[in-house]
Design an enzyme around this catalytic site. Structure first.
Site, PDB file in Angstrom:
ATOM      1  N   ARG A 106      -5.821   3.127 -15.596  1.00  0.00           N
ATOM      2  CA  ARG A 106      -5.819   3.885 -14.336  1.00  0.00           C
ATOM      3  C   ARG A 106      -6.491   5.246 -14.446  1.00  0.00           C
ATOM      4  NH1 ARG A 106      -2.123   5.716 -11.928  1.00  0.00           N
ATOM      5  NH2 ARG A 106      -3.021   5.447  -9.873  1.00  0.00           N
ATOM      6  N   GLY A 155       0.760  -1.237   0.000  1.00  0.00           N
ATOM      7  CA  GLY A 155       0.000   0.000   0.000  1.00  0.00           C
ATOM      8  C   GLY A 155       0.790   1.286   0.000  1.00  0.00           C
ATOM      9  N   PRO A 176       4.659  -5.088  -0.815  1.00  0.00           N
ATOM     10  CA  PRO A 176       4.553  -3.922  -1.695  1.00  0.00           C
ATOM     11  C   PRO A 176       4.376  -4.326  -3.153  1.00  0.00           C
ATOM     12  CG  PRO A 176       6.849  -4.344  -1.194  1.00  0.00           C
ATOM     13  CD  PRO A 176       6.049  -5.366  -0.417  1.00  0.00           C
ATOM     14  N   CYS A 190     -13.590   3.576 -28.346  1.00  0.00           N
ATOM     15  CA  CYS A 190     -14.856   4.314 -28.497  1.00  0.00           C
ATOM     16  C   CYS A 190     -15.554   4.491 -27.165  1.00  0.00           C
ATOM     17  CB  CYS A 190     -15.741   3.593 -29.502  1.00  0.00           C
ATOM     18  SG  CYS A 190     -15.010   3.657 -31.117  1.00  0.00           S
ATOM     19  N   GLU A 191     -14.979   5.292 -26.305  1.00  0.00           N
ATOM     20  CA  GLU A 191     -15.543   5.645 -24.996  1.00  0.00           C
ATOM     21  C   GLU A 191     -15.031   7.041 -24.678  1.00  0.00           C
ATOM     22  OE1 GLU A 191     -17.232   3.672 -22.719  1.00  0.00           O
ATOM     23  OE2 GLU A 191     -17.036   1.758 -23.763  1.00  0.00           O
TER      24      GLU A 191
END
Ligand SMILES: Cc1ncc(COP(=O)(O)O)c(C=O)c1O
Length: 430
Positions: A323, A250, A285, A354-355
């Site tokens: 992301r 994290g 990690p 196509c978005e």
């Protein structure tokens, strides 16, 4: 209490400009794009290894094992490089276990996390002799006990507890709050340990927690660890000796202007809270090892101005790097060959999918022309692993640079491979 922080490793810049050309270690990125095509993921072996060692050094002197979180980047070459340093691995599926083994990793240093392990995955983990199952519910504990008993084995178990700590990160990557699906509420853990201790096919060896990802302050880690340490002490008082504490992953990285703690500072908190207890510490990690060890290269196909909004349409898209669309992730975008700056303008860097959510960066000041190459930085974690074939786009190739050497570590997919597992319907009856 003053906490001793081990000295930081010397800063290493894996993707520097030399003159106006962007490099990956000893290779010019535009040369790599010519040779391997785009979109292209490029990883720096030195950056990976340096980051991994940062965690290992941070825990030196304590019994510990760094277990790289395979979900962040599962390429065999990445796993291989880390396995050669002595890394263990944190996995969340049977597929990741197979990857670790295929990469030469030691199954005896594998921790199996995740809320939904199937019987098949449990059998595979037991057969491979993994180090520990991080169990996340009573039902999972019962299932694991049954599977292990049927195989005549004893399963090593850590309970993943949910410490109910807010990691102050994006809600989609917060996992240690009561409202998330992860872990066993910490106040229920004592009863679950007692139950597990009474099952002969289980060995209750550890406790784990993982509170979220891209955490940029030490306080949530400290709070969660204190709760875990109190549980370890309480269990010891009840005759349940916990020998392993998995502090999860994290730790955040700098994408833009974040100032996350270093692995050394993070390690100092682990020592401060857990020091003095006879336990082996596992740390998992992912992002902090590989996030800044990778970039995604894309070529500018078109520049267009929709009357107010300017777009640089590149040949990488949300299927290659999700992301930005998924978590508002922000990555620096740099030209691989810098121009003079005279053509500077603000662009949304978008892909061909196509978005409307298909963008890699908004409002980026760039001096680019059609045909230029750009590098999306900090793309080494949760990049290729989250890529898909949406819009029937073959997934990108991946290369690893190692000083002057370059290795193609995943070749580009071909369009015909994307439907190779599918079938047409049988011929109509005559
Ligand atoms: C159980 C567990 N361990 C480790 C990690 C790795 O996290 P990060 O990449 O933020 O270090 C994750 C990711 O969410 C996880 O779920």
């Amino acid at each position: 209490m003053a906490v001793a922080v081990p000295s930081e490793p010397p800063a290493f810049e894996p993707f520097p400009y030399r003159g106006d050309a962007l490099f990956a270690e000893g290779s010019r990125l535009s040369d790599l794009a010519e040779r391997f095509g785009t979109p292209l993921y490029v990883y720096s072996r030195t950056a990976l290894e340096t980051a991994w060692r940062g965690f290992d050094d941070a825990l030196a002197g304590m019994a510990h094992q760094v277990c790289f979180a395979v979900k962040a980047n599962g390429n065999l070459a990445v796993l291989d490089a880390l396995a050669r340093l002595g890394s263990g691995f944190d996995i969340v599926s049977g597929g990741e276990l197979e990857r670790v083994i295929a990469a030469g990793g030691d199954p005896g240093s594998v921790i199996f996390s995740g809320v939904g392990k199937s019987r098949e995955e449990m059998r595979a983990g037991l057969a491979a002799g993994i180090r520990s199952f991080n169990v996340e519910s009573v039902s999972e504990l019962e299932r694991l006990a049954e599977v292990a008993r049927d195989l005549g084995r004893v399963a090593p178990v850590a309970l993943r507890v949910n410490p109910d700590v807010d990691p102050k990160t994006h809600p989609h990557i917060a996992t240690g709050l009561r409202s998330s699906k992860f872990g066993i509420p910490i106040e229920e853990a004592r009863a679950v340990y007692a139950k597990g201790a009474g099952m002969r096919s289980l060995r209750m060896t550890g406790v784990g927690c993982h509170i979220g990802s891209q955490i940029t302050s030490l306080d949530p880690f400290r709070d969660a660890l204190r709760r875990v340490a109190a549980l370890v002490d309480e269990l010891a008082g009840n005759g349940i000796g916990i020998r392993e504490v998995d502090v999860g992953g994290g730790l955040g990285i700098r994408y833009r202007d974040e100032t996350p703690p270093s692995p050394a500072e993070y390690g100092a908190v682990v020592r401060e809270v857990l020091g003095g207890r006879p336990v082996t510490v596992f740390v998992e990690p992912g992002r902090a090892v590989c996030g800044n060890a990778g970039v995604l290269l894309a070529r500018v196909e078109y520049l267009k101005d929709n009357g107010g909004a300017r777009f640089a349409i590149v040949d990488a898209a949300m299927n290659d790097f999700i992301r930005p669309a998924l978590y508002d992730g922000w990555s620096r975008i740099l030209p691989c060959e810098r121009r003079g700056g005279g053509g500077r303008a603000l662009y949304t860097v978008a892909g061909p999918v196509c978005e409307s959510g298909d963008f890699l960066g908004r409002d980026r000041e760039l001096d680019v022309r059609e045909g230029d190459l750009v590098a999306i930085l900090s793309a080494g974690a949760y990049g290729f692993v989250m890529s898909s074939n949406y819009n029937s786009r073959p997934r990108a190739a991946e290369v690893m640079v190692d000083g002057e050497r370059v290795h193609l570590v995943r070749r580009r997919e071909r369009a015909d491979e994307l439907h190779a597992l599918e079938s047409r319907l049988p011929a109509p009856p005559r």
